[in-house]
Design a protein around this motif. Sequence first.
Motif: not given
Lengths: 211, 211, 211, 211, 211, 211
Positions: D195-202, D133-134, D159-167
């Motif tokens: 990190v917090a945002g991607c956790e929620e999206l996961t 998710s991103a 401006d920052m775009n961050v792509v993370m895995t579900g882990e």
Amino acid sequence: MLVEFGGTRVLCAASVQDSVPRWRRGSGQGWVTAEYAMLPRATNTRNDRESVRGKIGGRTHEISRLIGRSLRACVDYKALGENSILLDCDVLQADGGTRTAAITGAYVALADAVSWMRERRMCPGDPLIGSVSAVSVGVVGSVPMLDLCYTEDVAAETDMNVVMTGEGTFVEVQGTAEGAPFDRGALDQLLDLAVAGCEELTLIQREALES
Amino acid sequence: MLVEFGGTRVLCAASVQDSVPRWRRGSGQGWVTAEYAMLPRATNTRNDRESVRGKIGGRTHEISRLIGRSLRACVDYKALGENSILLDCDVLQADGGTRTAAITGAYVALADAVSWMRERRMCPGDPLIGSVSAVSVGVVGSVPMLDLCYTEDVAAETDMNVVMTGEGTFVEVQGTAEGAPFDRGALDQLLDLAVAGCEELTLIQREALES
Amino acid sequence: MLVEFGGTRVLCAASVQDSVPRWRRGSGQGWVTAEYAMLPRATNTRNDRESVRGKIGGRTHEISRLIGRSLRACVDYKALGENSILLDCDVLQADGGTRTAAITGAYVALADAVSWMRERRMCPGDPLIGSVSAVSVGVVGSVPMLDLCYTEDVAAETDMNVVMTGEGTFVEVQGTAEGAPFDRGALDQLLDLAVAGCEELTLIQREALES
Amino acid sequence: MLVEFGGTRVLCAASVQDSVPRWRRGSGQGWVTAEYAMLPRATNTRNDRESVRGKIGGRTHEISRLIGRSLRACVDYKALGENSILLDCDVLQADGGTRTAAITGAYVALADAVSWMRERRMCPGDPLIGSVSAVSVGVVGSVPMLDLCYTEDVAAETDMNVVMTGEGTFVEVQGTAEGAPFDRGALDQLLDLAVAGCEELTLIQREALES
Amino acid sequence: MLVEFGGTRVLCAASVQDSVPRWRRGSGQGWVTAEYAMLPRATNTRNDRESVRGKIGGRTHEISRLIGRSLRACVDYKALGENSILLDCDVLQADGGTRTAAITGAYVALADAVSWMRERRMCPGDPLIGSVSAVSVGVVGSVPMLDLCYTEDVAAETDMNVVMTGEGTFVEVQGTAEGAPFDRGALDQLLDLAVAGCEELTLIQREALES
Amino acid sequence: MLVEFGGTRVLCAASVQDSVPRWRRGSGQGWVTAEYAMLPRATNTRNDRESVRGKIGGRTHEISRLIGRSLRACVDYKALGENSILLDCDVLQADGGTRTAAITGAYVALADAVSWMRERRMCPGDPLIGSVSAVSVGVVGSVPMLDLCYTEDVAAETDMNVVMTGEGTFVEVQGTAEGAPFDRGALDQLLDLAVAGCEELTLIQREALES
């Protein structure tokens, strides 16, 4: 290899491929072709990139075709086998005579590539049946001159590019009246100059290849 | 100017124009942009020319935009006046890190161009408000490394390009997991390496400009 | 006007515009340019349309440039004023020598257009300072020949296009060794043939313009 | 599927093909790629169509490549077999963060496509080895913020775009100083937010896939 | 073959290929397609070449598709076998009704090509199952008229192109209100005129093919 | 606005510009044009993006031109003043009749845009002189039918698109024999069906605009 003629600097590189264009397949014969290009800042005033404009200009096309045609004059396609050699001539700095410098340099790159191929036994015979060099000559203020630099080139009344073999025969003669049309006498004088110039270049090429 | 980092050689040239893109006209402000390209034989295996293919690839576009954006970080548009500086970065030989070498070299070309403009009183103020340099860092076999060459680059699990000002702040951070995703610890280590690398480049840039 | 040389048929038309290319504006001088094209079925085997392929081939570019350059040799830009003449040369049927037929026919179309402009007092002086015609000559089976048709052209060892003024001076000389390189003697013979051929064409052009 | 983040609406669709790009053939491995585009009226002011301009802009290229790269981080090519999945992300309405919304939505479309393939036993194993998710984060008026809308985006200093895995590991980190360069402290704060945002999206992605 | 309708002159040529487009391969069926183009000086005011602009305009596309579709109405694909016939329609001079003249002429070229193929036993059966001709009709100053020339065409309130078989059935009906919309009565009158016009053309086509 | 006809969904948006194309400048009159496109996954099998292919297909061109021409039938250019309205019709989902759905929806978007302009007093008069709607009709298995869905469309022997004004007159009639040519009786039946269909759509358009 990097060729320098006065202020003109051209990077010439040969790439070998073990395939030929579609129309040549199955013929047992090879092919030699060339691509010429100029860096945007090779000239004093910047030129737009042809990749950005999305198409190759007529001048670039014309010179690429001339270089390819000239070098094919010293190649035996059958001895090359079904391999292609592509010559990239990239002008880093331009001060007149870029196309003839490119031909002269590309021959050395071609001869190097052929040696490399023969060491690897990639071709059935010796594809190099001679050498090729080229000069630009012109009439500036009624005086025939060899190797015009950019300011002379612009001032030239007649501009001629001559491609010759190492044996002194002609491969290509392209003379253009930039200003007034020229007569047979001027044409003959320019050809004499070109013959002498190509002889000299043939010697330099030999030295470059021996070292 | 020619930049060399290991086996990577990039020709960087700045061109000044006394005009700005259409959307910028009448603003009293200048613009800085960049074009990146690679000669077909810059790499070991020949790449097709983008001018021949008739369009610019995504990678080339992306890097041109990155270089332009990075250099704009050290420019005061108002002090530049309605002038444009176009930075051409042509890779003659590629051995990893071509985009960061291009940024670092383009800064020197930019600073030279600004000096040239100021001598001619072409801009209302001093458009250069700092310096910019860039490094590539990566994790190869679990070891964080600075300035990856091509073989390391291919083997890298994580690849990061960092652009920084001479004062040690960040202009651009681009980290990509080529293999396994990376954790916060690895990210921090890579940033530490990049900070040290950019500091060193800033010194080299200063020396180049003083000489 | 429709030009026929043996089996070659070229439609030549001149279009007059009361403007000049951007780089020429404000100079008080005119411009002459040409576009050459071949219908897909002009040859025995169909060629793809360049409009469908989305780009103009190198050969088309090269010939268009040659025609424009040749005709500019008989034009006084100042007498033309800030007007342009565009010459369209469309090959309906091709049987060798299309580029030289195009030049010879385009001259007649140009002269007609100039008469039309002068009747309307569109140009400050007489822009036509001479005439231009062109022939192709070649060596086929060791024999120098004038006006090669397609089968002779393919078989030619050397192929030369010569553009001359009505006064017998040279505008353009383009000789290419298709097979073996040629020597100075062959070159001289071909030039002699070309001179005679162009003289004859000059007479035919005059008749066409008088009728 | 249609993804909505605030005023941003992106249509994400996956297409399965039982073939792979030429360079991948015979490897037994699959490929995942993406194409991003914006409808001309997705923004307040109309943008020209890229199909009408005849070429794809640098920004579109860059985002398409980012989406493809991000999604490949959660794919096992061998388990996919010689199949391709193409993700189309079409922005119907744009209000900031279109690229991160596209990645987050494309993951759901990808997971759906993989389920569909597995039901039809089209792939040798389970190609989905995680989720992706991103988010976009930025500093607006010195305050780090998650999910910038268009007006915030324009005003953002960084401006920052961050792509993370579900882990919780990083796939891509792209930070750009739009205004003043940023320091290490700001970078750390933005990463925490991401990190917090991607956790929620996961979590949201999981719910979408279960329903 | 050259078709002339009033001041309109169209060169129609058929080319036979022993292959079919990719999507048709292995079907045992043939294909018929067409390409329409106008020489730059076919009209009174010169049009730019589509090859020079680098793309084909919407009007050219539309007419090429119409011609292909119309001629396919009289072809039996199975009897043609896996062969293609490409019809080139090049307008040398345009004075209204170029697309209908092209269809009418292309039918004759198609019938000739089919005879040529049958003599060489290239197709399994007789691919020609009828004939096709076309007229343009229009309302000029409230009067329905057949075969509008260019000045009438521009003045027409309604313009209609009708393609019919030799047996009097409709293949294509395209009516457009250029000025005021038209009612059912006007539509019926135009269709009556078109039917009569196509009948006459069918006779002329037969004569042309018999001679 | 989003138009839905059965499984067909088209997003129609109008954009107003206070300028006109170059050839229209200084005339005091406005212009209306349209661009039609399909998302790659609007159909069951994915279509390549036209932006990626680098050129717009003939079908897209043809439909864009039809939509523009149809809508111009209800516009008074003088009352519009020197303003342009551009209608974007993007097909999100295609199940037959996309071009007629686009025309019908684009009219509503156009009427909305005109109201918006009149509130702002942007145009000298009322540019809307009527309404326009469109239906597709066809013969499937000898039965004339209104509003063909995709499977019916493919099976249709004859396919006809009819554009009408709200007053019941014809703007455009395009009938094509996909299979066997059709006779006058079938043509009349299809026109009857189309008239009834357009009447109904005119009512729906009015309701949409009133709400």
